[in-house]
Design a protein around this motif. Structure first.
Motif, PDB file in Angstrom:
ATOM      1  N   GLY A 306     -14.554   3.142 -13.500  1.00  0.00           N
ATOM      2  CA  GLY A 306     -13.325   2.620 -14.061  1.00  0.00           C
ATOM      3  C   GLY A 306     -12.676   1.504 -13.263  1.00  0.00           C
ATOM      4  O   GLY A 306     -13.289   0.875 -12.390  1.00  0.00           O
ATOM      5  N   LEU A 307     -11.402   1.279 -13.555  1.00  0.00           N
ATOM      6  CA  LEU A 307     -10.682   0.166 -12.941  1.00  0.00           C
ATOM      7  C   LEU A 307     -10.582   0.254 -11.423  1.00  0.00           C
ATOM      8  O   LEU A 307     -10.566  -0.788 -10.755  1.00  0.00           O
ATOM      9  N   PRO A 308     -10.487   1.447 -10.827  1.00  0.00           N
ATOM     10  CA  PRO A 308     -10.442   1.490  -9.358  1.00  0.00           C
ATOM     11  C   PRO A 308     -11.594   0.743  -8.685  1.00  0.00           C
ATOM     12  O   PRO A 308     -11.411   0.132  -7.625  1.00  0.00           O
ATOM     13  N   VAL A 309     -12.784   0.753  -9.292  1.00  0.00           N
ATOM     14  CA  VAL A 309     -13.927   0.040  -8.715  1.00  0.00           C
ATOM     15  C   VAL A 309     -13.674  -1.469  -8.750  1.00  0.00           C
ATOM     16  O   VAL A 309     -13.939  -2.185  -7.780  1.00  0.00           O
ATOM     17  N   VAL A 310     -13.141  -1.952  -9.854  1.00  0.00           N
ATOM     18  CA  VAL A 310     -12.843  -3.382  -9.990  1.00  0.00           C
ATOM     19  C   VAL A 310     -11.790  -3.802  -8.971  1.00  0.00           C
ATOM     20  O   VAL A 310     -11.924  -4.840  -8.304  1.00  0.00           O
ATOM     21  N   ILE A 311     -10.736  -2.993  -8.840  1.00  0.00           N
ATOM     22  CA  ILE A 311      -9.668  -3.313  -7.893  1.00  0.00           C
ATOM     23  C   ILE A 311     -10.200  -3.319  -6.463  1.00  0.00           C
ATOM     24  O   ILE A 311      -9.847  -4.185  -5.655  1.00  0.00           O
ATOM     25  N   ARG A 312     -11.078  -2.354  -6.145  1.00  0.00           N
ATOM     26  CA  ARG A 312     -11.666  -2.326  -4.806  1.00  0.00           C
ATOM     27  C   ARG A 312     -12.481  -3.592  -4.541  1.00  0.00           C
ATOM     28  O   ARG A 312     -12.402  -4.192  -3.455  1.00  0.00           O
ATOM     29  N   GLU A 313     -13.268  -4.025  -5.519  1.00  0.00           N
ATOM     30  CA  GLU A 313     -14.072  -5.242  -5.362  1.00  0.00           C
ATOM     31  C   GLU A 313     -13.170  -6.451  -5.088  1.00  0.00           C
ATOM     32  O   GLU A 313     -13.467  -7.279  -4.228  1.00  0.00           O
ATOM     33  N   GLY A 318     -10.550 -10.287  -0.719  1.00  0.00           N
ATOM     34  CA  GLY A 318      -9.283 -10.922  -0.371  1.00  0.00           C
ATOM     35  C   GLY A 318      -8.509 -11.414  -1.573  1.00  0.00           C
ATOM     36  O   GLY A 318      -7.644 -12.297  -1.449  1.00  0.00           O
ATOM     37  N   LEU A 319      -8.785 -10.861  -2.749  1.00  0.00           N
ATOM     38  CA  LEU A 319      -8.143 -11.298  -3.991  1.00  0.00           C
ATOM     39  C   LEU A 319      -7.145 -10.273  -4.509  1.00  0.00           C
ATOM     40  O   LEU A 319      -6.897 -10.188  -5.710  1.00  0.00           O
ATOM     41  N   LEU A 320      -6.561  -9.512  -3.595  1.00  0.00           N
ATOM     42  CA  LEU A 320      -5.618  -8.464  -3.999  1.00  0.00           C
ATOM     43  C   LEU A 320      -4.438  -8.434  -3.036  1.00  0.00           C
ATOM     44  O   LEU A 320      -4.620  -8.524  -1.816  1.00  0.00           O
ATOM     45  N   ASN A 321      -3.246  -8.352  -3.589  1.00  0.00           N
ATOM     46  CA  ASN A 321      -2.062  -8.091  -2.765  1.00  0.00           C
ATOM     47  C   ASN A 321      -2.060  -6.591  -2.465  1.00  0.00           C
ATOM     48  O   ASN A 321      -1.558  -5.787  -3.249  1.00  0.00           O
ATOM     49  N   LYS A 322      -2.635  -6.215  -1.329  1.00  0.00           N
ATOM     50  CA  LYS A 322      -2.931  -4.819  -1.045  1.00  0.00           C
ATOM     51  C   LYS A 322      -1.699  -3.958  -0.826  1.00  0.00           C
ATOM     52  O   LYS A 322      -1.758  -2.737  -0.959  1.00  0.00           O
ATOM     53  N   ARG A 323      -0.578  -4.567  -0.481  1.00  0.00           N
ATOM     54  CA  ARG A 323       0.612  -3.781  -0.161  1.00  0.00           C
ATOM     55  C   ARG A 323       1.502  -3.485  -1.363  1.00  0.00           C
ATOM     56  O   ARG A 323       2.547  -2.844  -1.219  1.00  0.00           O
ATOM     57  N   SER A 324       1.105  -3.945  -2.528  1.00  0.00           N
ATOM     58  CA  SER A 324       1.914  -3.684  -3.720  1.00  0.00           C
ATOM     59  C   SER A 324       2.065  -2.183  -3.942  1.00  0.00           C
ATOM     60  O   SER A 324       1.082  -1.442  -3.956  1.00  0.00           O
ATOM     61  N   LYS A 330       2.047   5.236  -3.457  1.00  0.00           N
ATOM     62  CA  LYS A 330       1.068   4.651  -2.547  1.00  0.00           C
ATOM     63  C   LYS A 330       0.860   3.179  -2.888  1.00  0.00           C
ATOM     64  O   LYS A 330       1.198   2.721  -3.981  1.00  0.00           O
ATOM     65  N   THR A 331       0.273   2.429  -1.963  1.00  0.00           N
ATOM     66  CA  THR A 331      -0.055   1.046  -2.258  1.00  0.00           C
ATOM     67  C   THR A 331      -1.278   0.990  -3.172  1.00  0.00           C
ATOM     68  O   THR A 331      -2.058   1.948  -3.261  1.00  0.00           O
ATOM     69  N   ASN A 335      -4.745   3.473  -3.131  1.00  0.00           N
ATOM     70  CA  ASN A 335      -5.220   4.176  -4.320  1.00  0.00           C
ATOM     71  C   ASN A 335      -6.685   3.895  -4.634  1.00  0.00           C
ATOM     72  O   ASN A 335      -7.371   4.736  -5.224  1.00  0.00           O
ATOM     73  N   ASN A 336      -7.175   2.714  -4.255  1.00  0.00           N
ATOM     74  CA  ASN A 336      -8.463   2.264  -4.787  1.00  0.00           C
ATOM     75  C   ASN A 336      -9.530   1.915  -3.748  1.00  0.00           C
ATOM     76  O   ASN A 336     -10.669   1.645  -4.109  1.00  0.00           O
ATOM     77  N   LYS A 337      -9.194   1.939  -2.474  1.00  0.00           N
ATOM     78  CA  LYS A 337     -10.122   1.457  -1.444  1.00  0.00           C
ATOM     79  C   LYS A 337     -11.393   2.301  -1.329  1.00  0.00           C
ATOM     80  O   LYS A 337     -12.423   1.818  -0.849  1.00  0.00           O
TER      81      LYS A 337
END
Length: 557
Positions: A306-313, A318-324, A330-331, A335-337
């Motif tokens: 699902g989407l967690p895999v996409v977000i992790r990728e 470096g294409l994610l604001n990780k602290r959101s 949780k950030t 949630n997705n790392k």
């Protein structure tokens, strides 16, 4: 004064201790039998209620206008803003401390998020989930995507009506929304990417037990959000929208997300525009091999991780604001790392993507001074740079009347142009931008052509389709001035859409142009046409942009 309020509510057998100051959680339900995607929402609401009660809250369910994409005419998009007003005023006017939004079909998601954003209470979203995969003659078939292909097969004489109806019965076989990466699944993914929904919100099938568990956990979390006073504006930040734009590119999401996210952002007070879609979506690869861009369906996406895999990728690139911060406290990175990819044919790694650099492209030029968009992942590569002769349809009625006329002067190199189907012109901006190709060309084996309009297209659709041309024709945009035989140039790599007509000739045409007559001159339709913004500004009503907050302080409960 509390006597009358408590007394009336007690008429359903509510115990007195429910009024001891515990958080009141509103459950905003878009159930309707006219909205097949949301047909299971009564059960989903019960799961939310149990979660609220388990966490010590007081759940109260309320209905709002439901928008069913398949049945509501002329288009559910016409009523998105009206539904958002219903949501906003229901939340503001009733004594609730927090709200759980139940949404599924295309426009219920943005309308609920828009309305809730204008009030800015502690808020969590729960999507209804996609249907199980459709199967026909041993092959996957998907909502919308195969509707269009099967329809063209029927028109071209490749299948019989009996086969068409058999496929029709095989496509939608469970509760839930479209199981392709159409607008419903795209917006469910946006809910998760924005952090408003819990991890897993995007892809668990509607009939999967985990969907019910997610709803119950959302009810519990809603109570905690109130206690911690975490409001929607603390989640829907500029960084969250940047994340969502990149996720949309990575999943090959619907073009409709452009309009919806701009509208939601402007309700919560975040500046977001077309330039942000081009800036943050550019150079992001499409990783997900799902219809309408690819082969698989949402059920496969779920089982792959699902989407967690996409977000992790995206995070690893470096294409994610990780602290959101997200609704579970949780950030987004926390949630997705640790997400794991269980099927790299469905979700491909960033290093070997399904399609490279395939985010939404924003076009500019004399035909669209305020912008237009195209979805490269759904287009034919060889048509991404093209010059052709315009074949012009003045409105949708003109299109239906002439598109299959054997005498229509059109070939595979022509550019199909549809006018007066934007927010004002076809009130609500219907999903007619992916114009069906002329039957005579389909029979010759033509499968795609450049198509340009001020309309939208279904997120389940595909093709080299330029959409959301702004300003629209009905508002006097340059699209209104295009004539049969004009040369139009599309160059997606250069983000260019140009009408090869001189400024002097366009000025002459403009002087002769007259605005089309309004479809209706009363009621909501008139309100909409008089006040709707252009697609580039989210197609919201001008007086709804922004927020007013809650009218009911908690100590008045």
């Amino acid at each position: 004064m509390g006597f009358i309020y408590r007394s009336w509510v007690k008429n359903r057998g509510i115990p007195h201790d429910q009024f001891d100051g515990r958080p009141v959680i509103g459950i905003c339900n878009t159930f309707s039998e006219f909205t097949p995607c949301n047909s299971h929402f009564r059960l989903l609401a019960e799961q939310v209620k149990m979660g609220v009660l388990e966490a010590g809250g007081f759940p109260l369910e309320f209905p709002v206008m439901s928008l069913g994409e398949t049945l509501l005419r002329p288009t559910a998009m016409l009523y998105r803003n009206l539904a958002s007003m219903d949501v906003e005023e229901s939340i503001r006017g009733n004594p609730m401390d927090g709200v759980v939004l139940l949404m599924g079909c295309d426009k219920t998601t943005p309308s609920l998020l828009m309305g809730a954003s204008s009030v800015d209470l502690p808020t969590i979203g729960v999507s209804g989930g996609p249907m199980l995969s459709g199967w026909y003659k041993g092959e996957r078939i998907g909502s919308g995507t195969n509707t269009w292909s099967l329809s063209e097969d029927l028109r071209a004489g490749r299948i019989t009506k009996a086969e068409f109806h058999e496929a029709e019965a095989s496509m939608h076989r469970s509760h839930g929304s479209c199981m392709t990466m159409g607008t419903a699944s795209t917006m469910a993914s946006m809910v998760e990417a924005l952090g408003v929904g819990l991890p897993g919100n995007a892809a668990y099938p509607a009939v999967d037990a985990r969907r019910n568990e997610l709803a119950r956990m959302a009810g519990r979390r809603a109570v905690e959000l109130v206690i911690q006073d975490i409001r929607l504006s603390q989640i829907l930040t500029r960084a969250a929208f940047e994340n969502a734009i990149r996720v949309n590119a990575a999943i090959g999401g619907s073009t409709n997300a452009v309009i919806h996210l701009i509208a939601i952002a402007r309700r919560i007070g975040v500046k977001l525009g077309l330039e942000d879609w081009d800036r943050f979506g550019r150079d992001v690869h499409t990783l997900v091999n799902l219809m309408p861009n690819g082969k698989y369906l949402m059920e496969d996406f779920c089982y792959a991780g699902g989407l967690p895999v996409v977000i992790r990728e995206l995070g690893e690139q470096g294409l994610l604001n990780k602290r959101s911060v997200t609704a579970n406290g949780k950030t987004i990175w926390a949630n997705n790392k640790d997400a794991q990819n269980h099927n790299t044919e469905v979700i491909m790694p960033f290093a070997k993507p399904f399609k490279a650099d395939a985010g939404i492209a924003v076009l500019r030029g004399n035909l669209c001074p305020d912008g237009a968009i195209i979805k490269p992942s759904a287009a034919t590569p060889k048509l991404m740079k093209h010059i052709g002769r315009a074949v012009v349809f003045e409105d949708i009625e003109d299109f239906h009347k002439r598109v299959d006329d054997p005498k229509l002067a059109i070939d595979a190199d022509s550019v199909m142009v549809l006018k007066n189907c934007g927010p004002k012109g076809y009130p609500g901006m219907a999903e007619v931008g992916n114009m069906p190709l002329p039957a005579k060309l389909l029979k010759r084996g033509v499968t795609d052509m450049v198509r340009i309009s001020d309309a939208r297209m279904s997120g389940t659709a595909y093709g080299t389709v330029v959409l959301h041309v702004a300003p629209e024709a009905a508002a006097g945009g340059p699209l209104a001035l295009v004539r049969e035989g004009d040369r139009i140039e599309l160059d997606v790599a250069q983000r260019k859409l140009h009408l090869h007509v001189s400024d002097a000739e366009l000025a002459k045409r403009r002087a002769a142009w007259k605005a089309p007559a309004a479809a209706l001159t009363r009621g909501y339709w008139k309100l909409y046409v008089d006040h709707v913004n252009q697609a580039s500004d989210g197609a919201d009503l001008d007086f709804l942009v922004g927020k007013s907050g809650s009218a009911v302080p908690r100590d008045n409960h």
